[in-house]
Scaffold this motif. Structure first.
Motif, short mmCIF file in Angstrom:
data_model
loop_
_atom_site.label_atom_id
_atom_site.label_comp_id
_atom_site.label_asym_id
_atom_site.label_seq_id
_atom_site.Cartn_x
_atom_site.Cartn_y
_atom_site.Cartn_z
N GLU A 125 0.84 -1.20 0.00
CA GLU A 125 0.00 0.00 0.00
C GLU A 125 0.87 1.24 0.00
OE1 GLU A 125 -3.42 2.09 2.78
OE2 GLU A 125 -2.93 -0.02 3.08
N ARG A 126 0.47 2.23 -0.80
CA ARG A 126 1.17 3.51 -0.91
C ARG A 126 0.13 4.61 -0.69
NH1 ARG A 126 6.05 2.54 -4.11
NH2 ARG A 126 6.02 4.64 -4.92
N THR A 127 0.32 5.41 0.35
CA THR A 127 -0.66 6.42 0.72
C THR A 127 -0.08 7.82 0.62
OG1 THR A 127 -1.57 4.81 2.30
CG2 THR A 127 -2.26 7.11 2.56
N PRO A 128 -0.69 8.70 -0.18
CA PRO A 128 -0.23 10.09 -0.23
C PRO A 128 -0.47 10.78 1.11
CG PRO A 128 -1.73 9.60 -2.05
CD PRO A 128 -1.79 8.45 -1.10
N ARG A 129 0.51 11.56 1.55
CA ARG A 129 0.41 12.29 2.82
C ARG A 129 1.03 13.67 2.64
NH1 ARG A 129 -2.40 8.85 5.46
NH2 ARG A 129 -1.53 6.95 6.28
N THR A 130 0.60 14.57 3.48
CA THR A 130 1.24 15.88 3.60
C THR A 130 1.88 15.93 4.98
OG1 THR A 130 -0.42 16.90 2.18
CG2 THR A 130 0.88 18.38 3.57
N LEU A 131 3.20 16.15 5.02
CA LEU A 131 3.90 16.25 6.29
C LEU A 131 4.24 17.71 6.56
CD1 LEU A 131 6.43 13.26 6.09
CD2 LEU A 131 4.08 13.27 6.95
N ALA B 90 5.36 22.51 4.51
CA ALA B 90 4.71 21.23 4.23
C ALA B 90 5.32 20.59 2.98
CB ALA B 90 3.22 21.43 4.04
N ILE B 91 5.43 19.25 2.98
CA ILE B 91 5.87 18.53 1.79
C ILE B 91 4.91 17.39 1.52
CG2 ILE B 91 8.32 19.10 2.07
CD1 ILE B 91 8.74 16.20 3.04
N GLU B 92 4.77 17.07 0.24
CA GLU B 92 3.94 15.95 -0.19
C GLU B 92 4.82 14.71 -0.30
OE1 GLU B 92 0.59 16.29 -0.59
OE2 GLU B 92 0.93 18.36 0.07
N VAL B 93 4.38 13.61 0.30
CA VAL B 93 5.13 12.36 0.29
C VAL B 93 4.18 11.21 -0.01
CG1 VAL B 93 6.81 13.22 1.99
CG2 VAL B 93 4.83 11.89 2.77
N ILE B 94 4.77 10.04 -0.24
CA ILE B 94 4.01 8.80 -0.33
C ILE B 94 4.50 7.91 0.81
CG2 ILE B 94 3.50 6.74 -1.71
CD1 ILE B 94 2.43 9.28 -2.99
N GLU B 95 3.60 7.48 1.69
CA GLU B 95 3.98 6.60 2.79
C GLU B 95 3.78 5.14 2.37
OE1 GLU B 95 2.85 5.56 7.44
OE2 GLU B 95 1.95 7.31 6.50
N GLY C 174 19.80 -4.47 7.78
CA GLY C 174 19.73 -3.60 8.94
C GLY C 174 18.98 -4.13 10.13
N TYR C 175 18.58 -3.21 10.94
CA TYR C 175 17.95 -3.51 12.22
C TYR C 175 16.76 -2.58 12.39
CZ TYR C 175 20.73 0.61 13.06
OH TYR C 175 21.29 1.86 12.95
N GLY C 176 15.86 -2.96 13.27
CA GLY C 176 14.70 -2.11 13.53
C GLY C 176 13.77 -2.03 12.34
N GLN C 177 12.71 -1.32 12.52
CA GLN C 177 11.71 -1.14 11.47
C GLN C 177 11.33 0.34 11.45
OE1 GLN C 177 10.28 -3.90 9.59
NE2 GLN C 177 12.09 -4.86 10.46
N GLN C 178 11.42 0.94 10.26
CA GLN C 178 11.13 2.36 10.11
C GLN C 178 10.02 2.59 9.10
OE1 GLN C 178 12.66 4.96 11.71
NE2 GLN C 178 13.84 3.48 12.88
N LYS C 179 9.23 3.65 9.34
CA LYS C 179 8.30 4.11 8.32
C LYS C 179 9.11 4.68 7.17
CE LYS C 179 4.55 5.76 11.26
NZ LYS C 179 3.81 6.97 11.66
N VAL C 180 8.58 4.57 5.96
CA VAL C 180 9.22 5.12 4.77
C VAL C 180 8.29 6.15 4.15
CG1 VAL C 180 10.11 4.61 2.47
CG2 VAL C 180 10.51 2.99 4.33
N PHE C 181 8.80 7.38 4.02
CA PHE C 181 8.09 8.44 3.33
C PHE C 181 8.89 8.76 2.07
CE2 PHE C 181 7.16 9.35 7.88
CZ PHE C 181 5.79 9.13 7.86
#
Length: 119
Positions: free
Chosen positions: A9-15, A21-26, A45-52
């Motif tokens: 899933e790819r969700t458009p977001r405004t951060l 403000a910037i437009e990203v895809i989460e 790697g290690y851990g789990q991160q959100k990707v924007f």
């Protein structure tokens, strides 16, 4: 050989960031990032991160292979980009036919400081 297709899933977001403000895809999955990997063998790697995703860069398979073999090499198109926000990384998505997707967070540098792969 059996091929598998994975749909993420790819969700458009405004951060809202301090500079505006910037437009990203989460991405709908969290990914592990490697810090300063030399090449793709060190990515996981290690851990789990959100990707924007802040931008997407399409490459030919040959360009991708050259990039992936020299992740610490200086590249002007990475300089000043990336960073962290909202519990995730602001990334450049790299795609090429027949290759995994790469997510690069240069953290303001001009090389692939943090790298995750999908596929």
């Amino acid at each position: 050989m059996t091929h598998m297709t994975i749909t993420v899933e790819r969700t458009p977001r405004t951060l809202e960031l301090p500079d505006g403000a910037i437009e990203v895809i989460e991405l709908g999955v969290l990914l592990p990032f490697a810090r300063k990997p030399v090449d793709l063998n060190e990515v996981g790697g290690y851990g789990q991160q959100k990707v924007f995703i802040i931008e997407t860069r399409e490459m030919s398979p040959a360009e991708f292979d050259g990039f992936a073999a020299t992740l610490l090499k200086s590249r002007d198109w990475l300089k000043g980009k990336g960073g962290g926000a909202y519990g995730g990384y602001l990334c450049i998505e790299i795609s090429a036919p027949g290759r995994p997707y790469l997510y690069i967070n240069p953290e303001g540098s001009d090389y692939a400081r943090y790298v995750a792969r999908l596929g």
